[in-house]
Design a protein around this motif. Structure first.
Motif, PDB file in Angstrom:
ATOM      1  N   PHE A  81      37.083  29.002  31.078  1.00 52.13           N
ATOM      2  CA  PHE A  81      37.647  30.307  31.415  1.00 52.13           C
ATOM      3  C   PHE A  81      37.613  30.521  32.924  1.00 52.13           C
ATOM      4  O   PHE A  81      37.113  29.667  33.655  1.00 52.13           O
ATOM      5  N   ASP A  82      38.085  31.667  33.377  1.00 53.50           N
ATOM      6  CA  ASP A  82      38.007  31.939  34.802  1.00 53.50           C
ATOM      7  C   ASP A  82      36.574  32.333  35.170  1.00 53.50           C
ATOM      8  O   ASP A  82      35.829  32.888  34.359  1.00 53.50           O
ATOM      9  N   ILE A  85      33.539  35.568  34.279  1.00 53.25           N
ATOM     10  CA  ILE A  85      33.883  36.638  33.345  1.00 53.25           C
ATOM     11  C   ILE A  85      32.972  36.557  32.106  1.00 53.25           C
ATOM     12  O   ILE A  85      32.325  37.548  31.761  1.00 53.25           O
ATOM     13  N   PRO A  86      32.865  35.379  31.464  1.00 51.27           N
ATOM     14  CA  PRO A  86      31.902  35.330  30.344  1.00 51.27           C
ATOM     15  C   PRO A  86      30.459  35.499  30.796  1.00 51.27           C
ATOM     16  O   PRO A  86      29.647  36.094  30.078  1.00 51.27           O
ATOM     17  N   TYR A 207      31.783  42.104  39.013  1.00 52.24           N
ATOM     18  CA  TYR A 207      32.039  42.395  37.595  1.00 52.24           C
ATOM     19  C   TYR A 207      30.925  43.255  36.994  1.00 52.24           C
ATOM     20  O   TYR A 207      31.173  44.135  36.176  1.00 52.24           O
ATOM     21  N   LEU A 210      31.555  46.783  37.747  1.00 53.25           N
ATOM     22  CA  LEU A 210      32.571  47.339  36.846  1.00 53.25           C
ATOM     23  C   LEU A 210      31.985  47.607  35.452  1.00 53.25           C
ATOM     24  O   LEU A 210      32.366  48.551  34.778  1.00 53.25           O
TER      25      LEU A 210
ATOM     26  N   LEU B 320      42.517  42.051  36.216  1.00 61.46           N
ATOM     27  CA  LEU B 320      41.229  41.835  35.562  1.00 61.46           C
ATOM     28  C   LEU B 320      40.300  43.035  35.720  1.00 61.46           C
ATOM     29  O   LEU B 320      39.683  43.493  34.758  1.00 61.46           O
ATOM     30  N   TYR B 341      39.170  35.912  28.698  1.00 59.10           N
ATOM     31  CA  TYR B 341      38.379  35.678  29.918  1.00 59.10           C
ATOM     32  C   TYR B 341      39.210  34.984  30.986  1.00 59.10           C
ATOM     33  O   TYR B 341      38.791  33.951  31.524  1.00 59.10           O
ATOM     34  N   LYS B 342      40.387  35.520  31.259  1.00 54.53           N
ATOM     35  CA  LYS B 342      41.273  34.892  32.243  1.00 54.53           C
ATOM     36  C   LYS B 342      41.684  35.949  33.255  1.00 54.53           C
ATOM     37  O   LYS B 342      41.856  37.118  32.906  1.00 54.53           O
ATOM     38  N   ASN B 343      41.899  35.524  34.487  1.00 52.39           N
ATOM     39  CA  ASN B 343      42.383  36.454  35.495  1.00 52.39           C
ATOM     40  C   ASN B 343      43.821  36.876  35.195  1.00 52.39           C
ATOM     41  O   ASN B 343      44.170  38.039  35.311  1.00 52.39           O
ATOM     42  N   ASN B 344      44.649  35.908  34.792  1.00 52.33           N
ATOM     43  CA  ASN B 344      46.058  36.182  34.582  1.00 52.33           C
ATOM     44  C   ASN B 344      46.568  35.634  33.248  1.00 52.33           C
ATOM     45  O   ASN B 344      47.345  34.687  33.216  1.00 52.33           O
TER      46      ASN B 344
END
Lengths: 404, 404
Positions: A81-82, A85-86, A207, A210, B320, B341-344
């Motif tokens: 994944f990016d 984030i996880p 993150y 947020l 995001l 879980y991806k930016n785009n």
């Protein structure tokens, strides 16, 4: 497989007797089996929680909620994944769990394995001493820096000036501003590895802000985490103070939850070396139970160990059959009901049982009631009794239960 | 302790390597540990259910839902009570579970260990052959009486006339009338033991009628149950027919639940020999899962493996942070929410994910919506979209979820 994965903890594993040509050991944690499961089933992504027992041949110290057979609760996110984030979601979940359990104030220490290794490198730790110095560093939550420094120098042969350089770093902790400060640190910024880690930590804190949990997280350079398989961000939750309710004997329960990123583990189980990056966390269930129990003891809180809603009683001898009929009606309506397994229980025994176990409602049937086609409903707490029609019993109970 | 309790199944136990002077084996069932727990804690009564893993070194036959590591679900009532009340409750619970699982029609065979022993005695089985004849009898659900008789006579040296006498009994099954008939049977009534068992069975059937489950229970003289520790009523639930949905390959799952009364087990663990009578049941979780899976496969039924209620999506690149803010709001309100879980991520990917995983609601945020202070809410099934105020998002979702 296991002896490979937990090299250092080899002696802590429970091995099975070779009874039929199979070498087996008991599960040591839930992480390695999860990684193996992903590889064996060729799963490219998965998010799951798991609650299960694991076994370690440690000296048990019961007071700390540490056992040889204990329960772990794991949550992991596997997949490409990016960045972060996880990882941020894992920390959010950790916060939700610890807040929900109301264990008092807590803090999650965060670091990154690459920052630890980069720091060792720029401080001048010889590469073959990384692990052992890491182990010393891990003791910083139990002993002061001076003692840890002594161990590094006197016992592990580290040059005093190298230890002092480490000392400057491991005493640092803070938020995103510390991450930014260290990114510009003349010495640490020489390590590409450390810079990568710091870059990810910056994103992580963004993150976490947020998610509304940044104030619960502390970037702490002293956090090392023992296990070999971590490759990126690592974290460990600690209770901030001995909770007030623990009284004089403040509990030393250590960390109550921990985890991190392990990007290389799945590949070790895949015949072709295909990899699945993972991040996860583990909750120490017994340690937390230990705290919750202490808390309840101190506050005199009572926890119901049964869920019974209605007790079926009689003051009459030889009224078992009528009680069985009533309890069947209640059970079939989905009401949690109970009665004493006696032909002729005393009414007082039945009353006391309800009070002791906090059963809110009592149904009382006697000869008189049966003749008149009615039944008594008693609120155990208020001791109020009403007489209602026998046929409206289930409906009346359901109404009362939905109101309370 | 274990080798004593499961004499016959000694070879099926998983022993641990002696790593530190401790002889340990893996849990073989949940009954013996429960009895030990009662004795060690001096508990005189207890009612509990327990779900846990047990291990047996059998040859695994996967098609039947039989594994070496498997899950058992036990329910037991321990304590000195009036006859057959807890026993009847165990059968009621068994019925409730099996009915609730909708596995098709089932039958619970019931017998009493004292009736089995009494029957053997009056038929002329030598006492030292009780166990081995019992084992042969246990095969009656898999082979016809003629084959079982052959085994008893040819292999186990039973006199043919003794086998024939047994044959008359073991082919009997029925309800309370059979219990009454056998109570007057000239041969069987010579055994005090058998009469005691029959008396209790009569009482049991009376309670089962009050519980409304008598038609699910069959008194079956062929039921023997292997385990040594049973002392009174014994029972075993079988599915009545290969279920229609199992198609051509009818599943032979054997019994799906079983149990009985074991009045002497606790005393064996108590240093002073104090006893606690017990009755209980055990559910074969894997076997039942195996059936439920087959059933769902055959019917094309889909089961959601996630509980996500809302998916947070965007058609926009670099959105995001906005998604993280929204998901935090939802999580904090107790709504089960998820995002990629991806930016785009591509909008189509997000839509397809929701359809695949049956997530009912989608929240869609884009640049336009953000500017206007609104947000889109999409019903995944109907594909209807509404635009609502950003501030009323949580309330609107909660309203929709409570309606559905």
């Amino acid at each position: 497989m296991l002896t490979e994965k937990y090299e250092d903890t080899f002696g802590l594993m429970y091995d099975l007797k070779d009874q039929g040509g199979e070498l087996l050991s008991l599960r040591y944690d839930l992480t390695v089996p999860f990684a193996r499961y992903l590889a064996m089933n060729k799963l490219k992504k998965m998010k799951r929680y798991q609650v299960g027992k694991v076994w370690r041949r440690e000296s048990p110290a019961l007071v700390q909620g540490r056992y040889r057979e204990f329960c772990q609760c794991d949550f992991d996110i596997a997949g490409e994944f990016d960045p972060m984030i996880p990882d941020a979601e894992c920390l959010k979940i950790m916060c939700e769990i610890l807040s929900g359990l109301q264990l008092g104030d807590f803090l999650i220490k965060v670091n990154d394995r690459r920052v630890v290794d980069g720091m060792f490198a720029v401080c001048g730790v010889p590469e073959d001493k990384f692990r052992t110095i890491c182990t010393s560093m891990d003791k910083l939550d139990k002993m002061p820096w001076e003692d840890v420094r002594h161990e590094m120098v006197a016992k592990k042969g580290l040059a005093p000036e190298v230890a002092d350089r480490i000392g400057e770093y491991v005493q640092c902790h803070g938020g995103i501003s510390l991450v930014e400060k260290l990114s510009k640190d003349p010495r640490l910024s020489q390590s590409q590895l450390a810079l990568q880690g710091l870059g990810d930590l910056k994103l992580l804190f963004e993150y976490l802000t947020l998610f509304g949990i940044a104030e619960k997280i502390s970037f702490d350079l002293s956090l090392a985490r023992g296990l070999d398989y971590y490759t990126g961000v690592i974290y460990e939750a600690v209770l901030l103070q001995s909770p007030g309710w623990a009284g004089k004997e403040a509990l030393n329960v250590g960390s109550v939850a921990a985890g991190g990123r392990y990007d290389g583990l799945v590949a070790q189980f895949d015949p072709k070396g295909h990899n699945v990056p993972c991040v996860g966390l583990s909750i120490g269930v017994e340690r937390i139970f230990c705290l919750v129990e202490q808390k309840m003891k101190a506050s005199g809180e009572k926890v119901r160990t049964i869920e019974t809603q209605v007790f079926v009683a009689t003051p009459q001898r030889n009224f078992l059959r009528e009680r069985l009929k009533i309890i069947t009606e209640l059970w079939d309506a989905g009401i949690k009901a109970e009665m004493l397994y006696k032909n002729n229980p005393k009414l007082l025994t039945q009353l006391l049982y309800c009070e002791k176990t906090d059963i809110p409602l009592m149904v009382i049937i006697g000869e008189q009631e049966q003749k008149e086609g009615v039944i008594k409903l008693r609120s155990v707490a208020s001791r109020e009794e009403v007489t209602i029609n026998r046929e409206s019993l289930v409906a009346e109970i359901q109404k009362r239960l939905s109101e309370s």
